[in-house]
Design a protein around this motif. Structure first.
Motif, short mmCIF file in Angstrom:
data_model
loop_
_atom_site.label_atom_id
_atom_site.label_comp_id
_atom_site.label_asym_id
_atom_site.label_seq_id
_atom_site.Cartn_x
_atom_site.Cartn_y
_atom_site.Cartn_z
N UNK A 283 -4.76 4.84 -5.48
CA UNK A 283 -4.06 3.66 -4.96
C UNK A 283 -2.59 3.67 -5.40
N UNK A 284 -2.36 3.99 -6.66
CA UNK A 284 -0.98 4.04 -7.16
C UNK A 284 -0.18 5.11 -6.43
N UNK A 285 -0.80 6.23 -6.18
CA UNK A 285 -0.13 7.32 -5.47
C UNK A 285 0.19 6.92 -4.03
N UNK B 67 0.59 3.83 -2.89
CA UNK B 67 1.64 2.81 -2.94
C UNK B 67 3.00 3.45 -3.19
N UNK B 68 3.03 4.43 -4.07
CA UNK B 68 4.27 5.14 -4.37
C UNK B 68 4.76 5.90 -3.14
N UNK B 69 3.86 6.62 -2.48
CA UNK B 69 4.25 7.37 -1.28
C UNK B 69 4.75 6.45 -0.17
N UNK B 70 4.07 5.33 0.03
CA UNK B 70 4.49 4.39 1.07
C UNK B 70 5.88 3.83 0.77
N UNK B 71 6.08 3.37 -0.47
CA UNK B 71 7.37 2.77 -0.82
C UNK B 71 8.49 3.81 -0.81
N UNK B 72 8.21 5.02 -1.28
CA UNK B 72 9.25 6.06 -1.27
C UNK B 72 9.59 6.51 0.15
N UNK B 73 8.59 6.57 1.03
CA UNK B 73 8.90 6.96 2.41
C UNK B 73 9.72 5.87 3.11
N UNK B 74 9.43 4.60 2.81
CA UNK B 74 10.26 3.52 3.36
C UNK B 74 11.66 3.58 2.76
N UNK B 75 11.74 3.90 1.48
CA UNK B 75 13.04 4.00 0.83
C UNK B 75 13.90 5.06 1.51
N UNK B 76 13.31 6.20 1.80
CA UNK B 76 14.05 7.29 2.43
C UNK B 76 14.42 6.95 3.87
N UNK B 77 13.47 6.44 4.63
CA UNK B 77 13.73 6.20 6.05
C UNK B 77 14.62 4.99 6.29
N UNK C 228 6.60 -1.49 -3.17
CA UNK C 228 5.50 -0.88 -3.93
C UNK C 228 4.52 -1.95 -4.40
N UNK C 229 5.04 -3.03 -4.98
CA UNK C 229 4.18 -4.10 -5.48
C UNK C 229 3.43 -4.82 -4.36
N UNK C 230 4.09 -5.00 -3.21
CA UNK C 230 3.43 -5.64 -2.07
C UNK C 230 2.28 -4.78 -1.57
N UNK C 231 2.53 -3.49 -1.46
CA UNK C 231 1.50 -2.56 -1.00
C UNK C 231 0.34 -2.55 -1.98
#
Length: 136
Positions: free
Chosen positions: A43-45, A47-57, A69-72
């Motif tokens: 789950x942590x991974x 959430x991290x992947x989702x937030x980092x991909x949004x950060x990049x895009x 990350x916290x919302x996810x």
């Protein structure tokens, strides 16, 4: 003597295969203990992947990325409760759609209007981070 050793090795191999199979299956499904859900370790991974991909895009700064990350992470429990709960598949699907709408509203309050518009547009086109989001 050789038969005993051979049988012992075969038993040991079968037991280890069964233990490995159970470990893999448990990683994909949450486990409910009492009133609490114990989430899979990935789950942590996710959430991290989702937030980092949004950060990049979307070009998010670190503070906004942490909020995403916290919302996810906070939304994984309701999603897993829906998936593992009682009810028909159509009821679960409707509940997941409603949950996704709530999550989108949470993201709308976190992201800038332009960033949220990009997020919604990418959902419609089926970007990889939205597909990952649905798997939570």
């Amino acid at each position: 003597m050789k038969k005993v050793i051979l049988c012992s090795l075969i038993m040991l191999a079968l037991i280890s295969m069964k233990a490995t199979a159970q470990t893999g299956d448990q990683a994909t499904k949450p486990v409910k203990i009492g009133d609490e859900w114990q989430m899979p370790k990935d789950v942590l991974l996710r959430a991290k992947n989702f937030s980092e991909s949004l950060q990049k895009s979307l070009g998010l700064d670190d503070a906004v990325t942490k909020k995403v990350f916290n919302a996810y992470l906070g939304n994984t429990k309701p999603v897993d409760e829906i998936r593992m709960g009682q009810g028909s598949e159509s009821e679960k699907k409707a509940a997941l759609v409603a949950n996704q709408a709530e999550f989108d509203q949470t993201l709308k309050s976190i992201l800038s209007p332009g960033g949220f518009a990009q997020y919604i547009k990418s959902k419609k086109t089926g970007s990889h981070w939205h597909k990952n989001r649905l798997m939570t």
